[in-house]
Design an enzyme around this catalytic site. Structure first.
Site, short mmCIF file in Angstrom:
data_model
loop_
_atom_site.label_atom_id
_atom_site.label_comp_id
_atom_site.label_asym_id
_atom_site.label_seq_id
_atom_site.Cartn_x
_atom_site.Cartn_y
_atom_site.Cartn_z
N VAL A 198 0.85 -1.19 0.00
CA VAL A 198 0.00 0.00 0.00
C VAL A 198 0.88 1.24 0.00
O VAL A 198 1.80 1.37 0.81
CB VAL A 198 -0.94 0.01 1.22
CG1 VAL A 198 -1.85 1.24 1.17
CG2 VAL A 198 -1.77 -1.26 1.27
N LYS A 199 0.60 2.15 -0.93
CA LYS A 199 1.40 3.37 -1.05
C LYS A 199 0.83 4.47 -0.15
O LYS A 199 -0.35 4.78 -0.20
CB LYS A 199 1.41 3.86 -2.50
CG LYS A 199 2.16 2.94 -3.45
CD LYS A 199 1.99 3.36 -4.90
CE LYS A 199 2.84 4.55 -5.26
NZ LYS A 199 2.76 4.84 -6.71
N ILE A 200 1.73 5.03 0.66
CA ILE A 200 1.39 6.12 1.58
C ILE A 200 2.31 7.29 1.27
O ILE A 200 3.53 7.13 1.26
CB ILE A 200 1.60 5.69 3.04
CG1 ILE A 200 0.74 4.47 3.40
CG2 ILE A 200 1.33 6.85 4.00
CD1 ILE A 200 -0.70 4.75 3.60
#
Length: 381
Positions: A139-141
């Site tokens: 998941v990209k944050i």
């Protein structure tokens, strides 16, 4: 001796990820071919990429038409996005398995509205992680202050995280700390850390775009000697900045603190070079690949950059070849009047704004498409 330059790049210790996704390459065998022939080991996605895929083709039409009633445009986007990312994860599953979970990851991004909200970032990341339901999803944050706090909590939860939109060394340092602290929190809770993965996505070419503008402005109002100094620094900031980020990576993932985590199976949080297509046609089209080659790194390339490197790229270890010169470039920029902190702060703000613009355009495009398909759409969130 290998003749495929992408394979040679992989053999030099750099993972090659594709900065692109659409349903066509997932279903027609093209992604599988790239894995087989060009040593591709991962993939990144973002709203801009999906925006193009949804607007330019009809491969998503059937899923949109058959989706449950009452879904908003945002819900529909998440439906098609998570479907594609799940499919890509399955295609990369053999890579994930053969590398003992060292590679084979596919990234999916939280929405821009949560970029400056730690709790909302955590909640959305957990939802995407659960919806995709694959061990090799990341998941990209965004690498904001709030994002770094979210990273620590997510790593402690065992969620793989790709921290994106990193431009400054200080921001990179903060997400390395968040990763290590998250692993330590997980250890303290009695949980396994061997299966948790993370990359720190350090953006490259955008730095030169912004710094070069400032150098041009300095040259335009300076005396001839200042102009010469400014012109000599053009096209050098991005690589120098990334090389110093790699030095931080080397220095930090060493010593007692890291060794204790590594003994429990912790994985390095590898630097991932993003924004590696060349924006300035005066520069070599593969310069942001060639100058950042080294072990334990990832380069996520759009298809055109990967093809260009395959055609004429040069493979040799460069990422830490001349760190003194990299430091000197940064010093010279300061001496001539380029405030690099201001540069990186602006790039983060601009990156988040661009992210929001792409997301808004994507949602608007989906709303138009649903009307074209004669499908009712739910009220916006």
């Amino acid at each position: 001796m290998t003749t495929n330059r992408l394979t040679a790049l992989h053999e030099a210790g750099q993972s090659i990820w594709l900065d692109f996704i659409d349903r066509t390459i997932l279903e027609n065998g093209e992604l599988a071919r790239l894995i087989r022939e060009d040593s591709l080991t991962g993939m990144t996605s973002n709203p801009t990429i999906f925006e193009k895929a949804l607007a330019e083709g009809d491969e998503y039409d059937n899923q949109i038409k058959s989706a449950p009633p009452g879904l908003t445009a945002w819900d529909l986007f998440e439906l098609v996005e998570t479907t594609d990312v799940r499919s890509a994860c399955d295609i990369f599953a053999p890579t994930y398995k053969s590398t003992n979970a060292g590679d084979g990851y596919v990234s999916i991004e939280v929405s821009p509205g949560v970029s400056n909200d730690t709790n909302a970032s955590i909640a959305e990341a957990r939802r995407l992680w659960s919806t995709v339901g694959r061990p090799n999803v990341m998941v990209k944050i965004p690498g904001t202050t709030e994002g770094a706090r979210a990273v620590r909590a997510l790593i402690a939860d065992g969620v793989n995280v790709n921290i994106t939109l990193l431009f400054s060394i200080d921001a990179h340092r903060s997400v390395i700390e968040a990763y290590m602290a998250g692993l330590e929190d997980r250890v303290a809770a009695g949980k396994d850390i061997a299966g948790v993965a993370s990359v720190a996505s350090f953006f490259v070419s955008r730095v030169d775009t912004e710094v070069d503008k400032r150098l041009d402005a300095i040259a335009a109002k300076g005396d001839p000697s200042v102009k010469d100094r400014a012109m000599a620094l053009k096209g050098r900031a991005a690589i120098a900045n990334a090389q110093l980020a790699y030095k931080l990576f080397q220095d930090t993932f060493a010593g007692d603190r890291w060794e204790k985590l590594a003994a429990r199976g912790a994985r390095l949080q590898r630097p991932l070079w993003a924004s590696t297509s060349t924006k300035n046609p005066a520069y070599r089209d593969v310069v942001y690949v060639e100058e950042l080659i080294g072990p334990n790194t990832v380069n996520t390339m759009p298809p055109a950059t990967a093809e260009a490197f395959k055609d004429h790229g040069t493979v040799e270890r460069t990422v830490d070849r001349n760190l003194r010169e990299a430091q000197r470039v940064m010093e010279q920029l300061a001496e001539i009047g380029v405030d690099f902190n201001d540069v990186t702060n602006k790039l983060l703000v601009d990156g988040l704004a661009s992210f929001q613009k792409s997301f808004d355009s994507l949602i608007a495009g989906l709303e138009r498409k649903t009307k074209t398909l004669g499908r009712p759409i739910g009220a916006a969130r």
